[in-house]
Design a protein around this motif. Structure first.
Motif, mmCIF file in Angstrom:
data_model
loop_
_atom_site.group_PDB
_atom_site.id
_atom_site.type_symbol
_atom_site.label_atom_id
_atom_site.label_comp_id
_atom_site.label_asym_id
_atom_site.label_seq_id
_atom_site.Cartn_x
_atom_site.Cartn_y
_atom_site.Cartn_z
ATOM 1 N N ALA A 85 -27.567 -45.425 70.388
ATOM 2 C CA ALA A 85 -27.888 -46.534 69.494
ATOM 3 C C ALA A 85 -28.535 -46.006 68.210
ATOM 4 C CB ALA A 85 -28.828 -47.509 70.196
ATOM 5 N N ALA A 86 -28.308 -46.707 67.109
ATOM 6 C CA ALA A 86 -28.786 -46.268 65.796
ATOM 7 C C ALA A 86 -30.288 -45.982 65.759
ATOM 8 C CB ALA A 86 -28.392 -47.278 64.728
ATOM 9 N N PRO A 87 -31.152 -46.837 66.333
ATOM 10 C CA PRO A 87 -32.584 -46.516 66.268
ATOM 11 C C PRO A 87 -32.942 -45.218 67.008
ATOM 12 C CG PRO A 87 -32.270 -48.829 66.798
ATOM 13 C CD PRO A 87 -30.923 -48.169 66.882
ATOM 14 N N LEU A 88 -32.312 -44.986 68.151
ATOM 15 C CA LEU A 88 -32.560 -43.750 68.896
ATOM 16 C C LEU A 88 -32.027 -42.549 68.129
ATOM 17 C CD1 LEU A 88 -33.626 -42.336 71.385
ATOM 18 C CD2 LEU A 88 -31.470 -42.871 72.545
ATOM 19 N N ASN A 89 -30.848 -42.691 67.530
ATOM 20 C CA ASN A 89 -30.279 -41.622 66.721
ATOM 21 C C ASN A 89 -31.211 -41.292 65.551
ATOM 22 O OD1 ASN A 89 -28.101 -39.777 66.117
ATOM 23 N ND2 ASN A 89 -27.666 -41.095 64.376
ATOM 24 N N SER A 90 -31.764 -42.313 64.906
ATOM 25 C CA SER A 90 -32.696 -42.098 63.791
ATOM 26 C C SER A 90 -33.948 -41.365 64.260
ATOM 27 C CB SER A 90 -33.081 -43.428 63.144
ATOM 28 O OG SER A 90 -31.960 -44.010 62.525
ATOM 29 N N ALA A 91 -34.450 -41.727 65.433
ATOM 30 C CA ALA A 91 -35.641 -41.058 65.968
ATOM 31 C C ALA A 91 -35.341 -39.583 66.262
ATOM 32 C CB ALA A 91 -36.121 -41.773 67.234
ATOM 33 N N CYS A 92 -34.178 -39.306 66.863
ATOM 34 C CA CYS A 92 -33.798 -37.914 67.151
ATOM 35 C C CYS A 92 -33.624 -37.124 65.847
ATOM 36 C CB CYS A 92 -32.512 -37.872 67.973
ATOM 37 S SG CYS A 92 -32.718 -38.435 69.675
ATOM 38 N N PHE A 93 -33.052 -37.753 64.839
ATOM 39 C CA PHE A 93 -32.876 -37.094 63.549
ATOM 40 C C PHE A 93 -34.236 -36.749 62.945
ATOM 41 C CE2 PHE A 93 -32.166 -37.252 58.894
ATOM 42 C CZ PHE A 93 -31.261 -36.216 58.789
ATOM 43 N N ALA A 94 -35.190 -37.650 63.051
ATOM 44 C CA ALA A 94 -36.536 -37.387 62.533
ATOM 45 C C ALA A 94 -37.187 -36.218 63.270
ATOM 46 C CB ALA A 94 -37.400 -38.646 62.634
ATOM 47 N N VAL A 95 -36.991 -36.161 64.582
ATOM 48 C CA VAL A 95 -37.534 -35.049 65.368
ATOM 49 C C VAL A 95 -36.903 -33.735 64.923
ATOM 50 C CG1 VAL A 95 -37.646 -34.045 67.696
ATOM 51 C CG2 VAL A 95 -38.171 -36.469 67.355
ATOM 52 N N MET A 96 -35.604 -33.730 64.694
ATOM 53 C CA MET A 96 -34.931 -32.504 64.255
ATOM 54 C C MET A 96 -35.380 -32.089 62.856
ATOM 55 S SD MET A 96 -33.297 -31.460 66.828
ATOM 56 C CE MET A 96 -32.479 -30.104 66.031
ATOM 57 N N ARG A 97 -35.663 -33.044 61.991
ATOM 58 C CA ARG A 97 -36.193 -32.705 60.659
ATOM 59 C C ARG A 97 -37.574 -32.081 60.781
ATOM 60 N NH1 ARG A 97 -34.626 -36.412 55.746
ATOM 61 N NH2 ARG A 97 -36.291 -35.081 54.993
ATOM 62 N N LEU A 98 -38.383 -32.586 61.717
ATOM 63 C CA LEU A 98 -39.691 -31.989 61.969
ATOM 64 C C LEU A 98 -39.524 -30.550 62.446
ATOM 65 C CD1 LEU A 98 -42.768 -31.994 62.356
ATOM 66 C CD2 LEU A 98 -42.387 -33.080 64.584
ATOM 67 N N GLU A 99 -38.600 -30.319 63.365
ATOM 68 C CA GLU A 99 -38.347 -28.955 63.842
ATOM 69 C C GLU A 99 -37.900 -28.051 62.695
ATOM 70 O OE1 GLU A 99 -35.925 -28.177 67.221
ATOM 71 O OE2 GLU A 99 -37.087 -29.510 68.503
ATOM 72 N N ALA A 100 -37.046 -28.557 61.818
ATOM 73 C CA ALA A 100 -36.594 -27.753 60.674
ATOM 74 C C ALA A 100 -37.780 -27.363 59.806
ATOM 75 C CB ALA A 100 -35.550 -28.520 59.864
ATOM 76 N N ALA A 101 -38.690 -28.290 59.583
ATOM 77 C CA ALA A 101 -39.885 -27.994 58.784
ATOM 78 C C ALA A 101 -40.755 -26.946 59.474
ATOM 79 C CB ALA A 101 -40.678 -29.274 58.525
ATOM 80 N N LEU A 102 -40.890 -27.047 60.797
ATOM 81 C CA LEU A 102 -41.671 -26.054 61.541
ATOM 82 C C LEU A 102 -41.045 -24.666 61.438
ATOM 83 C CD1 LEU A 102 -42.491 -28.131 64.762
ATOM 84 C CD2 LEU A 102 -44.097 -27.451 62.960
ATOM 85 N N ILE A 103 -39.729 -24.597 61.575
ATOM 86 C CA ILE A 103 -39.027 -23.316 61.477
ATOM 87 C C ILE A 103 -39.193 -22.734 60.075
ATOM 88 C CG2 ILE A 103 -36.736 -22.231 61.487
ATOM 89 C CD1 ILE A 103 -36.045 -24.221 63.803
ATOM 90 N N LEU A 104 -39.027 -23.574 59.043
ATOM 91 C CA LEU A 104 -39.202 -23.093 57.671
ATOM 92 C C LEU A 104 -40.628 -22.618 57.413
ATOM 93 C CD1 LEU A 104 -37.076 -25.681 55.684
ATOM 94 C CD2 LEU A 104 -36.654 -23.217 55.894
ATOM 95 N N ALA A 105 -41.596 -23.211 58.108
ATOM 96 C CA ALA A 105 -42.997 -22.811 57.959
ATOM 97 C C ALA A 105 -43.319 -21.549 58.769
ATOM 98 C CB ALA A 105 -43.920 -23.959 58.373
ATOM 99 N N GLY A 106 -42.345 -21.065 59.529
ATOM 100 C CA GLY A 106 -42.553 -19.840 60.302
ATOM 101 C C GLY A 106 -43.109 -20.052 61.691
ATOM 102 N N VAL A 107 -43.119 -21.293 62.165
ATOM 103 C CA VAL A 107 -43.621 -21.577 63.511
ATOM 104 C C VAL A 107 -42.540 -21.183 64.527
ATOM 105 C CG1 VAL A 107 -44.403 -23.376 65.091
ATOM 106 C CG2 VAL A 107 -45.070 -23.464 62.675
ATOM 107 N N PRO A 108 -42.841 -20.265 65.442
ATOM 108 C CA PRO A 108 -41.839 -19.881 66.444
ATOM 109 C C PRO A 108 -41.700 -20.973 67.513
ATOM 110 C CG PRO A 108 -43.885 -18.691 66.829
ATOM 111 C CD PRO A 108 -44.089 -19.511 65.579
#
Length: 123
Positions: A85-108
């Motif tokens: 469902a779209a709301p769940l997909n949006s939540a998962c996308f937000a989580v993946m964007r957070l992970e991308a930010a963590l990776i870019l910040a050097g967080v293993p």
């Protein structure tokens, strides 16, 4: 890749992680295997690349991925896994964007559904 990347050039690779996550969804996605960090690094080196960074991703969603895989051990429900469902997909996308930010910040990220590798071909 090693034949097409010029010396000093690089590659980005993503592969599925953790053999214990193998399921019919991997077969449907045409995966050959799931990698450990060590195996991916060894295969990159064997191909003539020097790993620069290797990190997990799909880390924060790993519990949900595990639950989905346990639920579908017998049959591949790739459409079901991806057709949320779209709301769940949006939540998962937000989580993946957070992970991308963590990776870019050097967080293993030590564990996840996938591995990201940045590697270069020595000059």
């Amino acid at each position: 890749m090693s034949q097409t990347v010029k010396p000093g050039g690089g590659v980005l690779a993503t592969v599925p992680q953790h053999q214990w996550l193998w399921s019919p969804a991997d077969v449907a996605a045409h995966h050959v295997k799931r990698y450990s960090r060590r195996v991916l690094i060894d295969e990159l080196r064997a191909a003539g690349f020097e790993p620069v960074k290797v990190t997990s991703f799909v880390s924060l969603l790993l519990p949900a991925m595990m639950a989905a895989r346990l639920r579908s051990k017998e049959t591949a429900d790739v459409e079901g896994e991806l057709g949320m469902a779209a709301p769940l997909n949006s939540a998962c996308f937000a989580v993946m964007r957070l992970e991308a930010a963590l990776i870019l910040a050097g967080v293993p990220l030590p564990a996840g559904g996938s591995l990201l590798a940045v590697a270069r071909r020595p000059s």
